[in-house]
Scaffold this motif. Structure first.
Motif, PDB file in Angstrom:
ATOM      1  N   PRO A  73      59.036 -69.352  37.512  1.00 41.11           N
ATOM      2  CA  PRO A  73      59.379 -70.783  37.579  1.00 41.11           C
ATOM      3  C   PRO A  73      58.384 -71.639  36.800  1.00 41.11           C
ATOM      4  N   LEU A  74      58.865 -72.724  36.234  1.00 41.07           N
ATOM      5  CA  LEU A  74      58.040 -73.605  35.415  1.00 41.07           C
ATOM      6  C   LEU A  74      56.828 -74.120  36.187  1.00 41.07           C
ATOM      7  N   LYS A  75      57.024 -74.481  37.438  1.00 37.73           N
ATOM      8  CA  LYS A  75      55.918 -74.991  38.249  1.00 37.73           C
ATOM      9  C   LYS A  75      54.799 -73.951  38.370  1.00 37.73           C
ATOM     10  N   GLN A  76      55.165 -72.680  38.582  1.00 39.41           N
ATOM     11  CA  GLN A  76      54.160 -71.628  38.669  1.00 39.41           C
ATOM     12  C   GLN A  76      53.464 -71.406  37.334  1.00 39.41           C
ATOM     13  N   LYS A  77      54.212 -71.527  36.251  1.00 34.65           N
ATOM     14  CA  LYS A  77      53.591 -71.392  34.924  1.00 34.65           C
ATOM     15  C   LYS A  77      52.543 -72.476  34.710  1.00 34.65           C
ATOM     16  N   VAL A  78      52.908 -73.707  35.039  1.00 31.02           N
ATOM     17  CA  VAL A  78      51.986 -74.837  34.846  1.00 31.02           C
ATOM     18  C   VAL A  78      50.737 -74.658  35.715  1.00 31.02           C
ATOM     19  N   ILE A  79      50.930 -74.282  36.968  1.00 28.31           N
ATOM     20  CA  ILE A  79      49.787 -74.072  37.865  1.00 28.31           C
ATOM     21  C   ILE A  79      48.918 -72.931  37.357  1.00 28.31           C
ATOM     22  N   ALA A  80      49.543 -71.816  36.969  1.00 29.24           N
ATOM     23  CA  ALA A  80      48.787 -70.660  36.485  1.00 29.24           C
ATOM     24  C   ALA A  80      47.983 -71.006  35.231  1.00 29.24           C
ATOM     25  N   LEU A  81      48.621 -71.683  34.288  1.00 30.28           N
ATOM     26  CA  LEU A  81      47.920 -72.040  33.048  1.00 30.28           C
ATOM     27  C   LEU A  81      46.812 -73.056  33.309  1.00 30.28           C
ATOM     28  N   SER A  82      47.066 -74.001  34.194  1.00 32.80           N
ATOM     29  CA  SER A  82      46.029 -74.995  34.516  1.00 32.80           C
ATOM     30  C   SER A  82      44.816 -74.335  35.161  1.00 32.80           C
ATOM     31  N   GLU A 125      69.318 -71.057  40.741  1.00 35.79           N
ATOM     32  CA  GLU A 125      70.630 -71.686  40.850  1.00 35.79           C
ATOM     33  C   GLU A 125      70.680 -72.504  42.140  1.00 35.79           C
ATOM     34  N   PRO A 126      71.149 -73.745  42.086  1.00 33.28           N
ATOM     35  CA  PRO A 126      71.279 -74.520  43.320  1.00 33.28           C
ATOM     36  C   PRO A 126      72.359 -73.904  44.209  1.00 33.28           C
ATOM     37  N   GLN A 127      72.099 -73.876  45.489  1.00 29.81           N
ATOM     38  CA  GLN A 127      73.072 -73.326  46.426  1.00 29.81           C
ATOM     39  C   GLN A 127      73.964 -74.444  46.939  1.00 29.81           C
ATOM     40  N   GLU A 128      75.189 -74.097  47.298  1.00 25.91           N
ATOM     41  CA  GLU A 128      76.168 -75.084  47.755  1.00 25.91           C
ATOM     42  C   GLU A 128      75.631 -75.927  48.903  1.00 25.91           C
ATOM     43  N   ALA A 129      74.943 -75.295  49.854  1.00 26.58           N
ATOM     44  CA  ALA A 129      74.461 -76.020  51.028  1.00 26.58           C
ATOM     45  C   ALA A 129      73.405 -77.054  50.673  1.00 26.58           C
ATOM     46  N   GLU A 130      72.731 -76.871  49.569  1.00 25.51           N
ATOM     47  CA  GLU A 130      71.665 -77.773  49.170  1.00 25.51           C
ATOM     48  C   GLU A 130      72.144 -78.911  48.266  1.00 25.51           C
ATOM     49  N   LEU A 131      73.370 -78.851  47.814  1.00 23.31           N
ATOM     50  CA  LEU A 131      73.878 -79.873  46.904  1.00 23.31           C
ATOM     51  C   LEU A 131      74.252 -81.133  47.675  1.00 23.31           C
ATOM     52  N   PRO A 132      74.081 -82.291  47.054  1.00 26.88           N
ATOM     53  CA  PRO A 132      74.488 -83.540  47.696  1.00 26.88           C
ATOM     54  C   PRO A 132      76.000 -83.547  47.963  1.00 26.88           C
ATOM     55  N   ALA A 133      76.420 -84.306  48.971  1.00 28.57           N
ATOM     56  CA  ALA A 133      77.827 -84.347  49.379  1.00 28.57           C
ATOM     57  C   ALA A 133      78.725 -84.838  48.245  1.00 28.57           C
ATOM     58  N   GLU A 134      78.267 -85.816  47.458  1.00 27.87           N
ATOM     59  CA  GLU A 134      79.114 -86.356  46.384  1.00 27.87           C
ATOM     60  C   GLU A 134      79.397 -85.311  45.309  1.00 27.87           C
ATOM     61  N   TYR A 135      78.449 -84.368  45.079  1.00 28.95           N
ATOM     62  CA  TYR A 135      78.678 -83.313  44.103  1.00 28.95           C
ATOM     63  C   TYR A 135      79.747 -82.355  44.614  1.00 28.95           C
TER      64      TYR A 135
END
Length: 142
Positions: A73-82, A125-135
Motif C-alpha cells: 500500500p502507498l501509505k506503507q511505502k511512504v512510511i517505510a521510505l520516510s 478494492e472497496p467492499q460493498e459494506a464500506e461504500l456510502p449509501a448513495e453509491y
C-alpha cells in the motif's frame, strides 16, 4: 530425517521472524526479506506457524500481499521510505565517521528506495459494506 529438517526450518523461521521484527526498529536490518524467509520456512515445516505468521495482525496482510504479487500500500511505502531515510541520514551524519561505511549505508538506502518505488502499489478494492449509501443506490439504478 524429515523431522530434523522440519525442526531446522522452524528454528530458522523463528530466527527470521525475530530478525524481521528487530529490522522494524534497526535501520540496517531489512524487515521484508526476513519475514518472507520465515514464511517460506514455516510453509515447508509447520502449518500452524505459517498460519500464525500470515494472519498476524501487524504484518500478516503485508506478507500475503507481497507473496501474492499485489505489492505494498502507498501509505506503507511512504512510511517505510520516510523511516529509511530518516534513520539512514542520522546514521550517516551522526553515528558513522568512516567515509566508506557512509557510502555503503547510502548505497543500501538508495537500493531499498529503488526496490520500494519499483514495487507495485497495492490498492485494496472497496467492499460493498464500506461504500456510502448513495453509491450503492446509484449502482443499483444502472
Amino acid at each position: 530425517m524429515k523431522s530434523v529438517v522440519k525442526i531446522m526450518l522452524i528454528v530458522i523461521g523463528t530466527i527470521c521472524v525475530i530478525l524481521g521484527i528487530a529490522g522494524i526498529f534497526l535501520p540496517l536490518l531489512p524487515t521484508t526479506p526476513f519475514l518472507l524467509l520465515a514464511a517460506f520456512c514455516y510453509s515447508r515445516s509447520s502449518a500452524r506457524f505459517y498460519h500464525w505468521l500470515i494472519t498476524n495482525r501487524w504484518f500478516g496482510e503485508y506478507i500475503r500481499n507481497y507473496r501474492e504479487g499485489r505489492g505494498m500500500p502507498l501509505k506503507q511505502k511512504v512510511i517505510a521510505l520516510s523511516l529509511l531515510w530518516l534513520t539512514m541520514s542520522y546514521s550517516i551524519w551522526f553515528v558513522v565517521s568512516q567515509w566508506w561505511v557512509q557510502l555503503i549505508l547510502l548505497g543500501i538506502a538508495v537500493s531499498v528506495t529503488i526496490h520500494l518505488v519499483r514495487m507495485k502499489t497495492f490498492r485494496p478494492e472497496p467492499q460493498e459494506a464500506e461504500l456510502p449509501a448513495e453509491y450503492s443506490s446509484s449502482k443499483e439504478a444502472d
